[in-house]
Design a protein around this motif. Structure first.
Motif, short mmCIF file in Angstrom:
data_model
loop_
_atom_site.label_atom_id
_atom_site.label_comp_id
_atom_site.label_asym_id
_atom_site.label_seq_id
_atom_site.Cartn_x
_atom_site.Cartn_y
_atom_site.Cartn_z
N ALA A 119 0.97 -1.10 0.02
CA ALA A 119 -0.12 -0.07 0.20
C ALA A 119 0.91 1.25 0.12
CB ALA A 119 -0.86 0.14 1.19
N VAL A 120 0.35 2.55 -0.75
CA VAL A 120 1.08 3.79 -0.61
C VAL A 120 0.23 4.61 -0.31
CG1 VAL A 120 2.28 5.14 -2.06
CG2 VAL A 120 2.50 2.90 -2.76
N LEU A 121 0.64 5.32 1.00
CA LEU A 121 -0.07 6.52 1.42
C LEU A 121 0.82 7.84 1.38
CD1 LEU A 121 -1.49 3.95 2.96
CD2 LEU A 121 -2.17 5.48 4.75
N THR A 122 0.35 8.66 0.12
CA THR A 122 1.53 9.48 -0.15
C THR A 122 1.66 10.63 0.59
OG1 THR A 122 -0.30 10.89 -1.34
CG2 THR A 122 0.84 8.92 -2.68
N CYS A 123 0.75 11.64 0.90
CA CYS A 123 1.30 12.81 2.01
C CYS A 123 0.00 13.47 2.17
CB CYS A 123 2.49 13.53 1.30
SG CYS A 123 1.95 14.47 0.00
N ASP A 124 0.10 14.02 3.33
CA ASP A 124 -0.93 15.06 3.83
C ASP A 124 -2.29 14.33 3.85
OD1 ASP A 124 0.95 17.51 4.10
OD2 ASP A 124 1.16 16.83 2.12
N ILE A 125 -2.46 13.27 4.36
CA ILE A 125 -3.60 12.40 4.31
C ILE A 125 -4.18 12.27 5.87
CG2 ILE A 125 -4.38 10.13 4.20
CD1 ILE A 125 -2.17 9.69 2.07
N GLU A 126 -5.62 12.33 6.02
CA GLU A 126 -6.11 12.21 7.43
C GLU A 126 -7.12 10.95 7.16
OE1 GLU A 126 -5.81 13.90 9.94
OE2 GLU A 126 -4.57 15.38 9.33
N MET A 127 -6.57 9.90 8.13
CA MET A 127 -7.27 8.65 7.92
C MET A 127 -7.65 8.43 9.48
SD MET A 127 -5.75 4.91 7.24
CE MET A 127 -5.34 5.03 5.60
N SER A 128 -9.25 8.21 9.31
CA SER A 128 -9.79 8.03 10.57
C SER A 128 -9.62 6.48 11.05
CB SER A 128 -11.27 8.22 10.60
OG SER A 128 -11.66 8.33 11.87
N HIS A 129 -10.35 6.15 12.20
CA HIS A 129 -10.40 4.70 12.73
C HIS A 129 -10.76 3.80 12.21
CE1 HIS A 129 -9.47 7.50 15.99
NE2 HIS A 129 -10.60 7.92 16.20
N PHE A 130 -10.24 2.43 12.20
CA PHE A 130 -10.76 1.36 11.84
C PHE A 130 -10.89 1.30 10.25
CE2 PHE A 130 -12.23 1.72 16.20
CZ PHE A 130 -11.80 0.76 16.83
N VAL A 131 -10.02 1.47 9.66
CA VAL A 131 -9.82 1.86 8.23
C VAL A 131 -9.01 0.46 7.94
CG1 VAL A 131 -8.97 2.82 6.03
CG2 VAL A 131 -10.28 4.32 8.10
N PHE A 132 -9.37 -0.15 6.78
CA PHE A 132 -8.45 -1.19 6.20
C PHE A 132 -8.00 -0.96 4.75
CE2 PHE A 132 -8.17 -5.17 3.50
CZ PHE A 132 -7.10 -5.72 4.01
N VAL A 133 -6.85 -0.98 4.68
CA VAL A 133 -6.12 -0.78 3.33
C VAL A 133 -5.45 -1.82 2.81
CG1 VAL A 133 -4.69 0.91 2.18
CG2 VAL A 133 -5.70 1.71 4.22
N ASN A 134 -6.06 -2.50 1.95
CA ASN A 134 -5.53 -3.89 1.36
C ASN A 134 -4.26 -3.64 0.45
OD1 ASN A 134 -5.40 -6.52 0.89
ND2 ASN A 134 -7.68 -6.86 0.36
N LEU A 135 -3.81 -4.61 -0.09
CA LEU A 135 -2.73 -5.04 -1.07
C LEU A 135 -2.48 -3.82 -2.13
CD1 LEU A 135 -2.65 -8.72 -1.32
CD2 LEU A 135 -0.84 -7.33 -0.01
N TYR A 136 -1.59 -3.32 -2.14
CA TYR A 136 -1.34 -2.26 -3.37
C TYR A 136 -2.42 -1.14 -3.66
CZ TYR A 136 2.04 -5.99 -4.13
OH TYR A 136 3.10 -6.95 -3.80
N THR A 137 -2.78 -0.77 -2.76
CA THR A 137 -3.83 0.18 -2.75
C THR A 137 -2.97 1.49 -2.66
OG1 THR A 137 -5.87 -0.87 -2.01
CG2 THR A 137 -5.83 1.62 -1.51
N THR A 138 -3.65 2.74 -3.18
CA THR A 138 -2.69 3.88 -3.28
C THR A 138 -3.95 5.12 -2.84
OG1 THR A 138 -1.35 3.26 -5.13
CG2 THR A 138 -1.75 5.56 -4.42
N ILE A 139 -3.45 5.73 -1.68
CA ILE A 139 -4.12 7.02 -1.34
C ILE A 139 -3.26 8.42 -1.70
CG2 ILE A 139 -4.98 8.10 0.61
CD1 ILE A 139 -5.39 5.29 1.84
#
Length: 211
Positions: A119-139
């Protein structure tokens, strides 16, 4: 004393997390041991494929002082309901970030989240609670991800997008720049979102349209 790590759920997601658990917890400063799973189907592992038990049903589980829970349920509505119930009993959830995920600057991640390898979380991201980010997902940059969202494999959440509470993204779906997906909406696998998606609706296709 060692902390007891317990996965909530015993379905596919929970078993996937269990498979990666040593990598997830590598480098933790505290000692831990994996105790088992919580699931309302106590017969889930009767075929003997897993050597760790289902400790209890979720409804009967009472947290112990050294217990640390991991959310292993994908359905947004179910996991939000169960996490609220368990936290009211005093349960403590941890966030897992796989060492093969890429996390950029100014990425804020809430409790009870799981970020999978690739997974790739690039920059300046707000992610709240109990989030699931699966394989090779990009935000993408400047995105906001609401509580309880599930982002399945290879999904692409691009820059300046906003996902509301409990959004479900199917695998290989795309949310194009600046789009908003409202609370508890579902985006079908392979769909491309090019306009705002209203709450509690399901869309599918290229471009994504309401079913």
């Amino acid at each position: 004393m060692k902390k007891r790590v317990i996965i909530v759920g015993a379905g596919g997601l929970a078993r996937m997390i269990f498979s990666w658990l040593p990598a997830f917890l590598e480098g933790e400063e505290w000692d831990w041991e994996f105790a088992g799973f919580l699931d309302d189907n106590l017969k889930n592992f009767e075929n003997g494929s897993y050597d760790k038990p289902i400790l209890s049903t979720i409804k009967d589980y009472m947290p112990q002082e050294l217990d640390v829970l991991i959310m292993g349920i994908a359905n947004p509505t179910t996991k939000l309901s169960i996490s609220k119930e368990l936290e009211q009993r005093g349960a403590s959830f941890m966030t897992l970030i796989h060492p093969k995920a890429m996390i950029g600057r100014n990425v804020n991640i809430g409790r009870g989240c799981v970020v999978s390898p690739g997974a790739v979380l690039t920059c300046d991201i707000e992610m709240s609670h109990f989030v699931f980010v699966n394989l090779y997902t990009t935000i993408g940059h400047d995105a906001k991800i609401g509580e309880g969202c599930t982002l399945n494999a290879h999904s692409d959440v691009t820059g300046y997008t906003e996902l509301g509470k409990g959004v479900f993204l199917g695998s290989h779906s795309v949310v194009t720049p600046g789009m908003k997906v409202r609370d508890f909406a579902k985006i079908g696998a392979g769909s491309v979102v090019v306009r705002e998606v209203k709450s509690e609706t399901t869309v599918f296709g290229i471009p994504a349209k309401r079913l």
